[in-house]
Scaffold this active site. Structure first.
Site, PDB file in Angstrom:
ATOM      1  CD  GLU A 135      -2.498  -1.453   2.565  1.00  0.00           C
ATOM      2  OE1 GLU A 135      -2.262  -0.714   3.528  1.00  0.00           O
ATOM      3  OE2 GLU A 135      -3.156  -2.514   2.668  1.00  0.00           O
ATOM      4  CD  GLU A 192      -3.911  -4.317   5.152  1.00  0.00           C
ATOM      5  OE1 GLU A 192      -5.121  -4.599   5.030  1.00  0.00           O
ATOM      6  OE2 GLU A 192      -3.511  -3.139   5.249  1.00  0.00           O
ATOM      7  CG  PHE A 204       1.503   0.605  10.757  1.00  0.00           C
ATOM      8  CD1 PHE A 204       2.174   1.306  11.752  1.00  0.00           C
ATOM      9  CD2 PHE A 204       0.944   1.316   9.703  1.00  0.00           C
ATOM     10  CE1 PHE A 204       2.276   2.698  11.697  1.00  0.00           C
ATOM     11  CE2 PHE A 204       1.047   2.701   9.637  1.00  0.00           C
ATOM     12  CZ  PHE A 204       1.711   3.400  10.646  1.00  0.00           C
ATOM     13  CG  ASP A 262       0.266  -2.879  14.716  1.00  0.00           C
ATOM     14  OD1 ASP A 262       0.096  -2.852  15.935  1.00  0.00           O
ATOM     15  OD2 ASP A 262       1.227  -2.315  14.166  1.00  0.00           O
ATOM     16  CG  PHE A 263      -1.988  -3.175   9.143  1.00  0.00           C
ATOM     17  CD1 PHE A 263      -2.553  -2.789  10.345  1.00  0.00           C
ATOM     18  CD2 PHE A 263      -1.535  -2.181   8.295  1.00  0.00           C
ATOM     19  CE1 PHE A 263      -2.658  -1.449  10.697  1.00  0.00           C
ATOM     20  CE2 PHE A 263      -1.647  -0.837   8.622  1.00  0.00           C
ATOM     21  CZ  PHE A 263      -2.206  -0.466   9.826  1.00  0.00           C
ATOM     22  CB  ILE A 264       0.847  -9.758  10.195  1.00  0.00           C
ATOM     23  CG1 ILE A 264       0.948  -9.659  11.712  1.00  0.00           C
ATOM     24  CG2 ILE A 264       2.072  -9.197   9.515  1.00  0.00           C
ATOM     25  CD1 ILE A 264       2.018 -10.581  12.306  1.00  0.00           C
ATOM     26  CG  HIS A 323      -1.359   2.199  13.646  1.00  0.00           C
ATOM     27  ND1 HIS A 323      -2.683   2.124  13.985  1.00  0.00           N
ATOM     28  CD2 HIS A 323      -1.343   2.432  12.306  1.00  0.00           C
ATOM     29  CE1 HIS A 323      -3.432   2.321  12.914  1.00  0.00           C
ATOM     30  NE2 HIS A 323      -2.649   2.497  11.881  1.00  0.00           N
TER      31      HIS A 323
END
Ligand SMILES: Cc1ncc(C[n+]2csc(CCOP(=O)(O)OP(=O)(O)O)c2C)c(N)n1
Ligand SMILES: Cc1ncc(C[n+]2csc(CCOP(=O)(O)OP(=O)(O)O)c2C)c(N)n1
Ligand SMILES: [Mg+2]
Ligand SMILES: [Mg+2]
Lengths: 324, 325, 324, 325
Positions: free
Chosen positions: A29, A60, A83, A85-87, A128
């Site tokens: 992104e 994602e 970030f 966190d987005f996994i 985040h």
């Protein structure tokens, strides 16, 4: 030697690998004209074009899946999670697909993609700022790389891109601004080789990612008090260079493990257990301490966030605790 | 659509082979020779066979938990697939995968998937690679109705649409995801309406009519190959068997099952081929015999093959390098 | 006392809690007429109707999100993931939303939902057999419950439903068939209380979920060899009853930790580290061993799968190893 | 649409308040008093204010990373919100949340969300609760264009549709998700076409015209309240500022920005109200003065409030009980 930042180091690694191998491409992104949320991919769109620096919708799971799928066809995707966190959104593709494809298909296929992601607290609140390496560390089939210095970032990212397995490449937001020596010449760093960032005799500080910088500062402080700490940076978590860890701890007889992630279930516990289950157990003179983020989400307020992040002072205190 | 007699017969044979293979699996599952569970493709044969034959060999497929049919249509060695179901070391995945993870790189089969919808983003990634490599390859991405309510479907189809990727999304709408009917899981009757959300061609077809499947898929494949982007094809069909081994099928009626069985895709194709003079009773018998032998040989191979060694558990975690103990 | 199976125990807990509190409802895939993939919700649709036993589309993120959202409005959702492996799809809602809402909102809201999920190897290949408790254990804000016996399943599920926080309730597929004594009368089991399933003097076996049964069998075998093992079942992982663990290990001076999940990054390492960082460290006579699933995906073939799952024999061997 | 003068004025005031609040935030962000980043709502005021005023107080909202506007329209105490941005203990979340996690249970505000699309399934869950509780409450679920490509959007909207839940999905299409334009992220021009995939009403409106927003949302809210199920409203708008603090806006042109600023939602509403004789220059000045004071008071409150104590980090992890150390 010239000094560059962590941000530049990552950028250079990407650039060089894209020049070396036309199958390497970037997907994520706002990595194109925006240059990535942290400016890491700056200039790469201009150099390589939209085909190889591919901006995506905010998807994602789709991004990770695209990386998995393209990697099966001979490409070398380097995907970015804006970030870490987005996994959580992409984790089916990471954990159930990418990590397991080689194994559950009996070796018939492999998925050589890299997932880059910035971790760590930096004034952005609970969603985040996480350091979620423990979630990836637990999953067989993934390699997990978590470098600290610009030198390590560059050398290990190049190795990651050339690796034939899925590699989780965890950067630290605060590492982007850190400067360090990086040669002009091409180099790579093999996986599974810890780096002794400071030699010492009295105890071993095992620190990961941005904590390496704090550990080094703490070690300098401790030196003034006559305590000679060794600072060991594993650099890659999977594979983990237990040999160097065991050697160091056997030498010093004492260890603290430092990471920013929450203590409970963090990789620190696993490292402790692996030390305890090694010959180093018999050299241990004191319990092994963990100096980590607490078992709380990462709070926003600067006062609270700086309480969350293990500080130089806390590392020093942890060390003094076990030296008593 | 002018197809050679040879090709039509091959397609017919493939359908029979799928059905007979699945019948054997059903038998060995219920007798415990195959452990765990499995999802049978019986009743849906026209889709895999029609679609895959409409594409070229160089094209790829991605498959599902109900994937034996796709693999056979794509040309998997059924000895290896059967051995895999038996958990044998000679299996497609050396026994590591089982039914949910049949794969066959030799025939450009990207593999089954135990995660409903999990293969869709992967297929799109493969299509992205094909587009970047400009090799004219197309990916057929199979899934069933249930998968269309996964977020992964949505993200992946949108990406394929935005980037005009060479992938054909083929929904095998067998009316249920496990016990949950399409009526319960969707508020639309025609699932192909979902194509509008991504501005790609969407069409609903009779998935029990192999020639309809063939024609529509071929068009979509050719469009994809010419850089015309993806399509969504929803093929209506029915799974004759329960969802998996332990399904008592209380959620549907015997009448419904009967009505669909009367629309047997194999019987329908057989009638067509007979009418065209391509098949007669003798030929049918010969084909069935041949396939029986082939399937029996696969069973024999599976039964006689050795189990993996315990130590094999540590292989194939990474391409290179060792597993940490 | 009457004996019932784990499956019945869960079913009874759900039934009783739904009778007690009309805000409790079930949501998940095929939990209605099908009774759940493992028959756990059998009969509940008939009793409570479609409104309170809600079948969903195959949308794990949606299910978890629905549970989070409904819980904010005063409902008490009990959501089911058909297999624990599918939390990967729902993990944004679990990790970034549900777990953190109370904290990041400064205590303004709370999310009292339960997520039930069967874990463990049972002949279904790499994507349907994982024990991923370590991923949840690491996330502050979640409570994590992982019972073994029918008695514990029932009592702890009731407590989970009444808890005001998000509770991850991990069942084991093989536990559904295990029988055990369960009283007719109402009871609940508090969180954070380990259960000594067998008392012993020579060493402590800390075992979770279905491994408790194996550990008990191993202990019987060991008893024949004159070795008196204590078997401790933590029952809840968050909160973890460290007090009981420390007490037991301080008494026996030796410990092994047994879980089915992969060793690397499994909760075993954390438990070891917490023991090492406790007063029990000073009583330790030998290294602490972990007996766990290996660092490989779960293979399908029965031969390989049974090699994956820690066996009675492996537990015995691990114990004998540290007793040498 | 007959609205009382009082209500129209309140809506006008809310819009001004949002803009002035955001301007202050912009100032303090760039001066470092507010740490981290924040996403400003300037230019989009008509949507939050129009939509929320079209619903009732008892109705709920779920918000986004660009959420200050929603919170103000819903009635948050801006002192507390400003204090939260400053990381103070008097803030909405006691300083634990920051801009991305503003929440206000007093005004039925389910909170902002740092995860794009993350609030959508939660809103649907809340709507499920409302439906089960039969309390006639409706949930307004805000998000922007970028969120529509998240799997969570798809799963949640489908569930809302299938179960006829009382939720109104409001997409603030501000033309970009960060640097990525709608043209790049979608292959459809009219995002409301996505509604067809779920068979719910979908409509695209001018999001800079507050009365249009009001009318369309009110209709959707009433439908939802009468058990008529969800709707999707796509309100076209533009964010005047960069995506967040560090955005150089290289991905769009000055001309585009100018064109949109000429369609300022506040100026447009002001003209309308003037034409209706509800506003005149004096009144505008009075309102602006009043709001300036209110915002200044919020700033003062935020500045003078104390930071949390370090030990507060351990509070609120669980409702009951302690954090393990
Ligand atoms: C993400 C995910 N959720 C749930 C399951 C369990 N499951 C396996 S198959 C199935 C039904 C799938 O329905 P559909 O996609 O229509 O495929 P069909 O079985 O009809 O071929 C379910 C719920 C799964 N494997 N993956
Ligand atoms: C799941 C997720 N992916 C990426 C981000 C990073 N991010 C924050 S806001 C944003 C753009 C969001 O675009 P849109 O949904 O259109 O909202 P807008 O900013 O336009 O209001 C991105 C990519 C995020 N917060 N969450
Ligand atoms: Mg189906
Ligand atoms: Mg936007």
């Amino acid at each position: 030697m010239r000094e560059i930042t962590g941000r530049q180091a990552v950028n250079e690694a990407l650039r060089e690998e894209m020049e070396r191998d036309e199958n390497v491409f970037l997907i994520g992104e706002d990595i194109g004209i925006y240059g990535g949320a942290f400016g890491v991919t700056n200039g790469l769109l201009d150099k390589f074009g939209e085909k190889r620096v591919r901006d995506t919708p905010i998807s994602e799971a789709g991004i990770a899946g695209a990386a998995v799928g393209a990697s099966l066809m001979g490409m070398r995707p380097v995907a970015e999670m804006m970030f870490m966190d987005f996994i959580t959104i992409a984790s089916d593709q990471i954990i159930n697909q990418g990590a397991k494809i080689h194994y559950m298909f009996g070796g018939q296929m492999n998925a050589p993609f890299v997932l880059r992601m910035p971790a760590g607290a930096a004034a952005a609140g609970a969603q985040h700022t996480q350091s979620l390496e423990a979630l990836l560390y637990h999953i067989p089939g993934l390699k997990v790389v978590m470098p600290s210095t610009p030198y390590d970032l560059k050398g290990l990212l190049k190795t990651s891109i050339r690796d034939d397995n899925p590699v989780m490449f965890i950067e630290h937001k605060k590492g982007y601004g850190e400067k360090g020596e990086v040669p002009e010449e091409e180099y790579t760093i093999p996986f599974g080789q810890a780096d002794i960032k400071r030699e010492g005799e009295d105890l071993t500080i095992i620190a990961t990612s941005h904590m390496v910088f704090k550990a080094l500062k703490a070690a300098e402080e401790l030196a003034k008090q006559g305590i000679d700490a060794e600072v060991l940076d594993p650099r890659t978590l999977v594979p983990l260079d237990m040999e160097s860890i065991v050697k160091s701890v056997s030498k010093t007889g004492r260890a603290v493990v430092v990471h920013e992630a929450h203590r409970r279930g963090g990789i620190g516990g696993d490292i402790v257990a692996r030390i305890v289950d090694s010959e180093a157990f018999y050299y241990l003179e004191t319990p092994i301490k963990r100096i980590t983020g607490p078992n709380t989400p990462v709070p926003f307020s600067p006062v609270l966030e700086s309480e969350f992040i293990p500080s130089e002072e806390k590392i020093i205190k942890g060390v003094l605790d076990i030296l008593d | 659509m002018e197809l050679s007699e040879e090709k039509l017969l091959k397609m017919y044979q493939d359908m029979i082979e799928i059905r007979e293979f699945e019948r054997k699996v059903d038998y060995f599952i219920s007798h415990g020779d195959i452990t765990g569970t499995t999802h049978l493709y019986i009743g849906e044969e026209a889709i895999a066979v029609g679609a895959i034959n409409a594409a070229e060999e160089k094209d790829y497929i991605s498959s599902t938990h109900r994937g034996h049919g796709h693999s056979i249509a794509k040309g998997v060695n059924i000895k290896e697939m059967m051995a895999e179901l038996f958990g044998k070391t000679t299996g497609s995945c050396k026994g590591k995968g089982g039914s949910l993870h049949i794969v066959d790189s030799d025939t450009n089969n990207l593999g089954a998937n135990g995660i409903v919808g999990g293969g869709i983003p992967i297929a799109v990634g493969a299509a992205l690679a094909a587009k970047m490599q400009e090799n004219g390859e197309v990916i057929l991405c199979f899934f069933s109705d249930g998968a269309m309510n996964q977020g992964a479907f949505h993200e992946a189809v949108n990406m394929a649409s935005v980037w005009d990727l060479p992938v054909v999304f083929i929904c095998e709408n067998n009316q249920y995801g496990m016990s949950t009917s399409v009526e319960k899981a969707f508020n639309i009757q025609d699932l192909s309406a979902r194509a509008k959300a991504y501005n790609i061609p969407g069409v609903k077809i009779d998935g029990n009519k192999i020639m309809e499947v063939y024609e529509v898929v071929q068009e979509a494949v050719e469009r994809a190959r010419q850089d015309g982007g993806p399509s969504l094809i929803v093929a209506e069909t029915y799974r004759w068997k329960g969802h998996s081994k332990s399904d008592a099928k209380v959620y549907r009626t015997k009448e419904e099952e009967k009505a669909w069985k009367e629309r047997d895709p194999i019987a329908q194709f057989e009638e067509e081929l007979k009418a065209q003079g391509i098949l007669d009773e003798q030929k049918i018998e010969d084909i069935r015999e041949e396939i029986d032998e082939k399937v029996e040989a696969a069973v024999k191979f599976a039964q006689e093959s050795p189990f993996p060694d315990k130590e094999d558990i540590y292989d194939d975690v990474y391409v290179d390098g060792e597993v940490e103990l």
